[in-house]
Design a protein around this motif. Sequence first.
Motif, PDB file in Angstrom:
ATOM      1  N   ARG A  16       0.958  -1.275  -0.168  1.00 48.53           N
ATOM      2  CA  ARG A  16      -0.122   0.018   0.077  1.00 48.53           C
ATOM      3  C   ARG A  16       0.888   1.278   0.006  1.00 48.53           C
ATOM      4  O   ARG A  16       1.725   1.344   0.938  1.00 48.53           O
ATOM      5  N   ASP A  17       0.581   2.103  -0.927  1.00 47.02           N
ATOM      6  CA  ASP A  17       1.794   3.122  -1.174  1.00 47.02           C
ATOM      7  C   ASP A  17       1.295   4.475  -0.136  1.00 47.02           C
ATOM      8  O   ASP A  17       0.303   4.261   0.483  1.00 47.02           O
ATOM      9  N   LYS A  59      -0.442   6.939  -0.739  1.00 47.14           N
ATOM     10  CA  LYS A  59      -2.079   7.262  -0.881  1.00 47.14           C
ATOM     11  C   LYS A  59      -2.919   6.303  -0.067  1.00 47.14           C
ATOM     12  O   LYS A  59      -3.935   6.316  -0.268  1.00 47.14           O
ATOM     13  N   THR A  61      -4.745  10.255   5.504  1.00 47.76           N
ATOM     14  CA  THR A  61      -4.764   9.161   4.453  1.00 47.76           C
ATOM     15  C   THR A  61      -4.842   7.872   5.019  1.00 47.76           C
ATOM     16  O   THR A  61      -5.629   7.073   4.435  1.00 47.76           O
ATOM     17  N   ASP A  87      -3.126   3.658  -1.803  1.00 45.99           N
ATOM     18  CA  ASP A  87      -3.435   2.639  -2.961  1.00 45.99           C
ATOM     19  C   ASP A  87      -2.534   1.518  -3.148  1.00 45.99           C
ATOM     20  O   ASP A  87      -1.161   1.407  -2.560  1.00 45.99           O
ATOM     21  N   ILE A  88      -3.018   0.484  -4.117  1.00 48.46           N
ATOM     22  CA  ILE A  88      -1.924  -0.611  -4.304  1.00 48.46           C
ATOM     23  C   ILE A  88      -0.700   0.101  -5.322  1.00 48.46           C
ATOM     24  O   ILE A  88      -1.122   0.616  -6.104  1.00 48.46           O
ATOM     25  N   GLU A 147     -12.390   2.299   4.701  1.00 50.15           N
ATOM     26  CA  GLU A 147     -12.905   1.458   3.485  1.00 50.15           C
ATOM     27  C   GLU A 147     -12.654   0.092   3.993  1.00 50.15           C
ATOM     28  O   GLU A 147     -13.791  -0.728   3.889  1.00 50.15           O
ATOM     29  N   THR A 198      -8.036   5.360   4.335  1.00 49.97           N
ATOM     30  CA  THR A 198      -7.799   4.221   3.253  1.00 49.97           C
ATOM     31  C   THR A 198      -8.396   2.971   4.390  1.00 49.97           C
ATOM     32  O   THR A 198      -9.044   1.924   3.975  1.00 49.97           O
TER      33      THR A 198
END
Lengths: 252, 272, 215
Positions: free
Chosen positions: B56-57, B59, C5, B61-62, C12, C9
């Motif tokens: 997970r970066d 942000k 963040t 995200d992947i 979710e 994340t």
Amino acid sequence: MIIEMKNIRKHFGGLEVLKDISFVVDSGEVVSIIGPSGSGKSTLLRCATFLETIDGGEITYMGERAAYTVEDGKAVYVPHHELRHFRSYCGLVFQQFHLFPHYSVLKNLIDAPVEVQKRSREEAVETAMGLLRKMGIEDKADAYPYQLSGGQQQRVAIARALAMKPEILFFDEPTSALDPELTGEVLKVIRQLADERMTMVVVTHEMPFAKAVSNRVLFMDGGVIVEQGHPLQVFDNPQEDRTKQFLRVFER
Amino acid sequence: MMKKIIATLMAFTMLAAVPCAAASDAETASGAEAASGEDFVFKHGFDLDYPPYSYRDEKGDIGGFDVEMAQAVCEYYGWKYEPVPFNWDAKDAELNAGSCDCIWSGFTMNGREDDYLWSKPYSDNTQMIMVKKDSGIEKLDDLAGKIVGVQTSTSAYDLLNDEEGQAALAQTFGSLEVYETYTIAFNDLKAGAIDAIAIDVTSGNFLMSGETDYAFLDEALGSEQYAIGFRKDDTELCDKINAALDALAKDGTFDKIGKKYPEIYDYLTLNK
Amino acid sequence: MTLITMLTTMSEGMLRTIGIFVLTLVGSLPLGMIVALLRKSRFSVIRLLIRVYISVIRGTPLMLQLLVWYFGPYYLFGWSIRGWRFPALILGFIVNYAAYFAEIYRGGIESIPAGQYEAAEVLGYSKGQTFMRIILPQVIKRIMPSVTNEVITLVKDTSLAFTLAYQEVFSLAKQISASQTSFMPFLIAGIFYFVANYVVAFIMERIEKALDYYK
């Protein structure tokens, strides 16, 4: 004639509990059944109210046969849905009351009339309140069973059975689970019903009560009716040795 | 008792069915048959617990080097990219069942050469020992009697348990503590609960980024290479990925993506 | 990664966790009742099947069951399992929890005195009426404490979804912790589980209180 039981046989495993018992209850009669424990009194009531099935014999309510014996000697019952109709003829008051704890007193009295007999709620409530008034517990309509004394609970149970407007009411040792000081209030209610010519069969150990209230007394022992007759005759002048022996215990 | 036996038997029957069926049915799950068309969906299987290859970066995200490379390959062929994060312990079941087309997640090929069809290796990886700088531990021999931490199911873990690897060295440790994640192991190292961590150099660099008090020993525990693992009959897809890796190395994409991950840049091989 | 963040994340993941939780309860609470009733079926084959089902479910780890649900269709029948991940996960949870609920229901049903059935029978209630009107309401009151326990266990068991790499809050916590070399995600997950269980306990307590009108 409300009920006729003819040649009733019933056994549990190898034990024969009812041995060829026959008896009839006429409209307005109050019959007391006495006898030592294990004599088959309760089983007889449970057979009459269809809680137990008979092995042989015949049960007739209001002239309609509910169970009869076929050629090989085994009893057969009318189909399931017809049996419900026979159930509506009889009510049963248990030793342990068996009120529905999650229902208020009033709900205990009206639920089956409304849900089973499909009577109107208004009529059922009216009937129930009338019965509670008669039982002297009108003020307990909204209470829950756990808030009542044993005597009050048993009176609710009697009212619940009566709310179904049965032709005959069976009592299975209605005061045996009560403290002595509470039995009086329940017996008083039964006596009152007797005065109103309610047809009743009472299994009891309360001999003075049986003697005073019933038209007829049955003495059962070992799965047979040993002796029956008018209470004055059975209590004061028993013919059978076993009856004398049994009554002697109570005289002391 | 009988019930328990039946229950156990049932469970094992179901499990036993897994490898048998896998052997016979593997071809039905092959992604290769469709690997030519534009419509091909490339299902990239990876573990999200393996920074900076797949994780997970910033942000949330992947992302990661392997993820970006896989996306670049898809772009190269016009394929649709589908990330399939999986639980590392279930990676073989995921691959064989066809829920993903490859295992591409900092996946060590050494010791598993015959188990998968391998792409060309794209990254070196060395297993190192990480210690506090002031710990006095300077070479592998100094670890005798010390407490060493390692993450389960990692190359370093395998190496320390392999008779032909460093099992003999591991015998000299005071104890070997096995962790679920290196994050927890690193925390224990900071707290002084353990003396050293056996770890892939890339993961170790990642942990130490922003820290100044820790260092690797000069002596390496072992060395290996990362590649992409495919189902053994999936040669067409494997060839295509190899060709794409070559092309992306040649046009500088591989190097460009690698530069985003300084912790591992030095160990990437296709750009050299 | 900023805390915002991280929270965004992970939120979710929290929603996904709540999703597993709610779907599992919606499926397993009624299914458990069906199982409990089938266990008393007239047909011995059905009774045996139900007993085997309950002992297999209780005798094997949920994690293993989830793997079988997800990979089973492929390995046993060669079916494609694309898009099957979430359905398999929910099925696995429902079937597992239904077995536990069934046993709780069974205990509750068996604890109702025979006199209640007899009183209902004499009053002419049908079998269905007896169960729905007389027995079930009393069973529910009696089993509430055991059900509460099971529901709280479910909140924590949702984290087993990581087995199938479903991105619920605990999986995300692990991933973010690995990429950020930080314990913060675990702390956030811990607070989330605690609050979730607190809410569950609060609701269950309210239900128990609401059923307190009789004894």
